[in-house]
Design an enzyme around this catalytic site. Structure first.
Site, mmCIF file in Angstrom:
data_model
loop_
_atom_site.group_PDB
_atom_site.id
_atom_site.type_symbol
_atom_site.label_atom_id
_atom_site.label_comp_id
_atom_site.label_asym_id
_atom_site.label_seq_id
_atom_site.Cartn_x
_atom_site.Cartn_y
_atom_site.Cartn_z
ATOM 1 N N HIS A 113 30.797 32.069 13.653
ATOM 2 C CA HIS A 113 30.749 32.333 12.214
ATOM 3 C C HIS A 113 32.112 32.724 11.646
ATOM 4 O O HIS A 113 32.235 32.940 10.436
ATOM 5 C CB HIS A 113 29.678 33.376 11.872
ATOM 6 C CG HIS A 113 30.014 34.786 12.245
ATOM 7 N ND1 HIS A 113 29.619 35.353 13.432
ATOM 8 C CD2 HIS A 113 30.693 35.743 11.581
ATOM 9 C CE1 HIS A 113 30.033 36.607 13.481
ATOM 10 N NE2 HIS A 113 30.694 36.867 12.365
ATOM 11 N N ASP A 126 26.380 31.850 18.718
ATOM 12 C CA ASP A 126 27.499 32.276 17.868
ATOM 13 C C ASP A 126 28.773 32.388 18.703
ATOM 14 O O ASP A 126 29.259 33.483 19.001
ATOM 15 C CB ASP A 126 27.156 33.607 17.199
ATOM 16 C CG ASP A 126 28.147 33.977 16.107
ATOM 17 O OD1 ASP A 126 29.034 33.158 15.799
ATOM 18 O OD2 ASP A 126 28.037 35.091 15.560
ATOM 19 N N SER A 159 34.670 40.195 14.198
ATOM 20 C CA SER A 159 33.801 39.268 14.924
ATOM 21 C C SER A 159 34.650 38.478 15.899
ATOM 22 O O SER A 159 35.787 38.121 15.601
ATOM 23 C CB SER A 159 33.144 38.291 13.954
ATOM 24 O OG SER A 159 32.160 38.919 13.212
#
Length: 246
Positions: A62, A104, A199
């Site tokens: 993402h 992810d 992230s």
């Protein structure tokens, strides 16, 4: 460019950890984590990542680019002599990633090989199906914001978290937690940890990068009732190796 993903969990929001970073914690010893990558858009830090080969960085799917990868950094507000800035040639998000929380993970192929030295080193990958014992001490690291409405950290910060049992994570996060491809940690408010930040940054256990920061509780990431969740790297070892061969 700051990217994030948001999910609704009953009456609770989840977010991909890209808007801010380590809450609490401490400044890392400069260059003590030479595999750390800062993914930047227009010279602004957006996501974290790890250098796994001279020409590949591993991060979260993402974390959408375009990015310049900065290696060998400690203070990203400065043009340190140790830093290497390399553009991304190709983005390889996992083919099953659909903008949700599963799969992810993403590989970034660099335009040129990084020069390995005492400031820039690769990190090894865990073995496929390797066991990660619960309750062991792990570390997270990143350059993101240090709390809600707080500025980003210029220097690399780190915090301590402990591996949590998968069944406990599942009971809390329910449908959002996939024990095959995710792991999670428990933490204390005192120690802090990741918080909608960085992230793709690593969860380091037994000196090995075992996970990539995936999501936390959006409204109160430092709430110990909600474990922090990471993409389990060892689940994706066959896919990683196949992509790097190609």
């Amino acid at each position: 460019m700051i990217c994030c993903i948001i999910f609704i969990f009953l009456q609770v929001s989840l977010t991909g950890a890209a808007e801010s970073g380590i809450v609490g914690g401490r400044e890392a010893k400069p260059h003590s984590r030479p595999y750390m990558a800062s993914l930047q858009y227009q010279d602004q830090h957006s996501c974290g990542g790890i250098l796994i080969r001279e020409d590949f960085v591993l991060t979260a799917a993402h974390c959408k680019g375009p990015y310049t990868v900065v290696l060998g950094a400690h203070d990203i507000s400065k043009k340190e002599k140790s830093q290497q800035r390399i553009k991304v040639a190709k983005y390889y998000p996992h083919p099953k990633f659909n903008g949700n929380y599963d799969y992810d993970i993403m590989l970034l192929k660099l335009e040129k090989n990084a020069t390995l030295n005492k400031y820039v080193k690769t990190t090894g990958l865990p073995k496929k199906n390797g066991k990660i014992p619960a309750n062991i001490k792990c570390y997270v690291a990143g350059w993101g914001r240090t709390g809600k409405n707080m500025p980003a950290s210029n220097v690399l910060k780190e915090a301590t978290e402990k591996m949590q049992f998968s069944n406990e994570c599942k009971s809390i996060w329910q449908a959002f937690f996939n024990s095959n491809q995710m792991i999670c940690t428990k933490f204390t408010k005192k120690d802090g940890g990741v918080c909608q930040g960085d992230s793709g940054g690593p969860l380091i256990c037994n000196k090995m990068s075992q996970g990539l920061t995936a999501f936390t509780l959006a409204d109160d990431c430092n709430n110990p009732k909600y474990p922090h969740v990471y993409t389990k790297i060892n689940f994706f070892i066959p896919w990683i190796k196949e992509k790097m061969k190609g």
